[in-house]
Design a protein around this motif. Sequence first.
Motif, PDB file in Angstrom:
ATOM      1  N   GLN A  25       0.823  -1.202   0.000  1.00 58.18           N
ATOM      2  CA  GLN A  25       0.000   0.000   0.000  1.00 58.18           C
ATOM      3  C   GLN A  25       0.864   1.261   0.000  1.00 58.18           C
ATOM      4  OE1 GLN A  25      -3.638  -0.427   0.062  1.00 58.18           O
ATOM      5  NE2 GLN A  25      -2.739  -2.373  -0.548  1.00 58.18           N
ATOM      6  N   ASN A  35      -1.351  -4.946   2.510  1.00 50.27           N
ATOM      7  CA  ASN A  35      -2.689  -5.480   2.734  1.00 50.27           C
ATOM      8  C   ASN A  35      -2.676  -6.950   2.315  1.00 50.27           C
ATOM      9  OD1 ASN A  35      -5.379  -5.619   3.334  1.00 50.27           O
ATOM     10  ND2 ASN A  35      -6.067  -4.628   1.463  1.00 50.27           N
ATOM     11  N   LYS A  41      -4.376  -5.209   6.758  1.00 55.40           N
ATOM     12  CA  LYS A  41      -3.242  -4.288   6.625  1.00 55.40           C
ATOM     13  C   LYS A  41      -2.266  -4.471   7.785  1.00 55.40           C
ATOM     14  CE  LYS A  41      -5.203  -0.703   3.787  1.00 55.40           C
ATOM     15  NZ  LYS A  41      -5.467   0.714   3.610  1.00 55.40           N
TER      16      LYS A  41
END
Length: 61
Positions: A25, A35, A41
């Motif tokens: 990300q 993620n 995440k």
Amino acid sequence: MAALLQPGMCVRHPQRPDWGLGQVQSSIGNRVTVNFEHAGKVVIDLSQVDLTPDFAPRHDH
């Protein structure tokens, strides 16, 4: 390794295969937010973990 990891790249955590495929990300310094399919995440310190890039073709249906 951090310089090689760009947002959108797919990676795997070598010590946590159960997390599944992860998508980068963001990458700031040694900290990368990924993620993962089965872990959500996660912020990873690349000085502690060497993520493995996954270049296999994806087949999204």
